[in-house]
Design a protein around this motif. Structure first.
Motif, PDB file in Angstrom:
ATOM      1  N   CYS A  22     -15.535 -29.778 -37.085  1.00 41.33           N
ATOM      2  CA  CYS A  22     -14.421 -28.841 -37.254  1.00 41.33           C
ATOM      3  C   CYS A  22     -13.982 -28.313 -35.873  1.00 41.33           C
ATOM      4  O   CYS A  22     -14.339 -27.195 -35.478  1.00 41.33           O
ATOM      5  CB  CYS A  22     -14.887 -27.683 -38.160  1.00 41.33           C
ATOM      6  SG  CYS A  22     -13.623 -26.444 -38.470  1.00 41.33           S
ATOM      7  N   SER A  25     -12.755 -24.679 -34.918  1.00 36.41           N
ATOM      8  CA  SER A  25     -13.672 -23.546 -35.100  1.00 36.41           C
ATOM      9  C   SER A  25     -14.014 -22.885 -33.761  1.00 36.41           C
ATOM     10  O   SER A  25     -14.323 -21.703 -33.705  1.00 36.41           O
ATOM     11  CB  SER A  25     -14.961 -24.000 -35.788  1.00 36.41           C
ATOM     12  OG  SER A  25     -15.648 -24.935 -34.984  1.00 36.41           O
ATOM     13  N   CYS A 230     -20.843 -25.079 -41.499  1.00 39.37           N
ATOM     14  CA  CYS A 230     -20.246 -23.733 -41.514  1.00 39.37           C
ATOM     15  C   CYS A 230     -21.324 -22.653 -41.401  1.00 39.37           C
ATOM     16  O   CYS A 230     -21.045 -21.545 -40.955  1.00 39.37           O
ATOM     17  CB  CYS A 230     -19.442 -23.489 -42.789  1.00 39.37           C
ATOM     18  SG  CYS A 230     -18.012 -24.546 -42.960  1.00 39.37           S
ATOM     19  N   CYS A 233     -21.310 -21.020 -38.126  1.00 33.77           N
ATOM     20  CA  CYS A 233     -20.014 -20.650 -37.567  1.00 33.77           C
ATOM     21  C   CYS A 233     -19.829 -19.136 -37.630  1.00 33.77           C
ATOM     22  O   CYS A 233     -20.154 -18.505 -38.637  1.00 33.77           O
ATOM     23  CB  CYS A 233     -18.909 -21.343 -38.366  1.00 33.77           C
ATOM     24  SG  CYS A 233     -17.284 -21.065 -37.657  1.00 33.77           S
ATOM     25  N   CYS A 239     -13.303 -17.377 -42.976  1.00 29.28           N
ATOM     26  CA  CYS A 239     -12.525 -18.589 -42.705  1.00 29.28           C
ATOM     27  C   CYS A 239     -11.765 -19.042 -43.965  1.00 29.28           C
ATOM     28  O   CYS A 239     -12.346 -19.213 -45.031  1.00 29.28           O
ATOM     29  CB  CYS A 239     -13.468 -19.692 -42.241  1.00 29.28           C
ATOM     30  SG  CYS A 239     -12.686 -21.298 -42.173  1.00 29.28           S
TER      31      CYS A 239
END
Ligand code: SF4
Length: 387
Positions: A22, A25, A230, A233, A239
């Protein structure tokens, strides 16, 4: 720190599995401060302790210096026999590999805590390799993982590959390297894994996968992609891409027939862990904001949960009970310390020595998991149970 410096700092080897999957991010996370956890601090302590032992092994420090440093380390809040044992296991593995390297090559290169530079593929990318060995035509990178929650594998591990790339970049011009070994030692889970790659293969991956993704990440471009990554993150709670991915489940178009089909049940099953983890992240974020920053969430309020009772003074409780004529059987409850607590107290080796034959492991609860799960499948049916 300006934007580009922040992006540079964020394109780390340890975060690579996230920014490769990703890329945007990286920029999205810039507004959040770096935080650290007790687990990260414990991991740092384990690295420091192992570095001391390995420095002595490599004769960088004397026996007296070793003892002095160990004395200091033993005062640390994270020091205990279980940690000591785990670090020793790692040091033993590394020492064995260093000895192998010495046997294979007359002048092996052995480095600990070496900064490696993988900036030819990742803007200002650098990291620290726990151990780097170069012997014969081989480069080996070894990494200690202190965690005991999730097993980490070296296979297809972008963090390890970036360290290897950095080491290759640092030393490839001096040594003639053909093959690369990347090893993760996770002693608290008895987990050691290795990936082997040829130099061409690693460089191919760096050019075709890492470079374009790193460029997208650096520029704040690319597609958001929610997934396992994730978890690490900084924006995981708020998000939108992650929320939309998880809400897809809630929005599943449950049309006729009135009962879910097998495929729909499987869709729920395979999404459930991520859905729960996302919901928990949102819940924790909202609570922290409400408590720490007085944030008012529309239609929500803070309330006190059910409290639990506890004694204000345990000695006074005992005295009062004795005075009232109650004996020890009523006052005290004797219970054995847990396996985990005793293992921590005794250290793994001593625990095995003293109690190894007295511990058995009950089979775990049966779970339904996706086919890709590495655990072997078990067969269960009334017939199999009967047999
Ligand atoms: S939470 Fe997941 S999808 Fe969202 S930015 Fe972070 S890594 Fe990407």
């Amino acid at each position: 720190m300006n934007h580009s410096e922040r992006a540079h700092a964020s394109l780390s080897a340890s975060g690579a599995s996230r920014w490769l999957a990703c890329p945007p991010s990286v920029r999205l996370s810039e507004q959040y401060e770096e935080t650290t956890s007790v687990f990260a601090k414990e991991g740092t302590f384990m690295h420091e302790l192992s570095e001391i032992y390995l420095s002595h092994e490599l004769k960088h420090i004397t026996k007296a210096q070793l003892n002095k440093k160990l004395k200091q380390m033993k005062q640390n809040e994270f020091y205990n026999p279980e940690i000591e044992q785990a670090v020793q296991t790692y040091v033993d593995v590394v020492t064995e590999k260093m000895n192998e390297a010495r046997v294979t090559s007359k002048a092996p290169l052995i480095l600990i805590e070496e900064k490696v530079d993988f900036s030819p593929w990742v803007p200002a990318g650098f990291g620290t390799g726990d151990v780097i060995l170069i012997y014969g035509n081989r480069l080996e990178v070894i990494d200690l993982k202190g965690g005991k929650g999730v097993k980490v594998s070296a296979v297809e591990n972008p963090q390890m590959r970036l360290y290897a790339l950095g080491a290759l970049n640092n030393f490839g011009v001096i040594f003639d390297i053909d093959s690369i070994l990347m090893t993760i030692v996770q002693p608290r889970l008895d987990n050691i894994s290795t990936e082997e790659m040829q130099v061409d293969e690693l460089l191919g991956w760096a050019e075709s996968v890492v470079k374009p993704k790193a460029e997208l990440a650096f520029n704040g471009e690319g597609d958001f992609m929610a997934g396992e990554h994730c978890r690490f993150c900084k924006v995981k709670a708020t998000c939108r891409a992650r929320a939309e991915e998880n809400l897809k489940l809630a929005c599943m178009d449950f049309q006729k027939p009135p009962l879910l089909t097998d495929d729909e049940v499987v869709e729920v099953l395979t999404s459930i862990d991520q859905l729960l983890s996302w919901a928990k992240d949102v819940q924790e974020y909202a609570l922290t904001m409400a408590m720490d920053e007085n944030k008012q969430w529309p239609g929500m309020k803070l309330v006190e949960g059910r409290g639990s009772r506890k004694y204000t003074d345990e000695n006074a409780v005992v005295e009062s009970l004795i005075e009232a004529g109650f004996n020890d059987d009523v006052i005290y409850k004797k219970s054995l310390n847990t396996i985990t607590a005793l293992e921590k107290e005794l250290g793994k080796k001593k625990f095995e020595e003293v109690l190894g034959t007295l511990v058995t492991k009950a089979p775990g609860k049966i779970k339904l998991v996706p086919e890709e799960d590495k655990r072997p499948e078990i067969k269960t049916s009334p017939e199999v149970d009967f047999q």
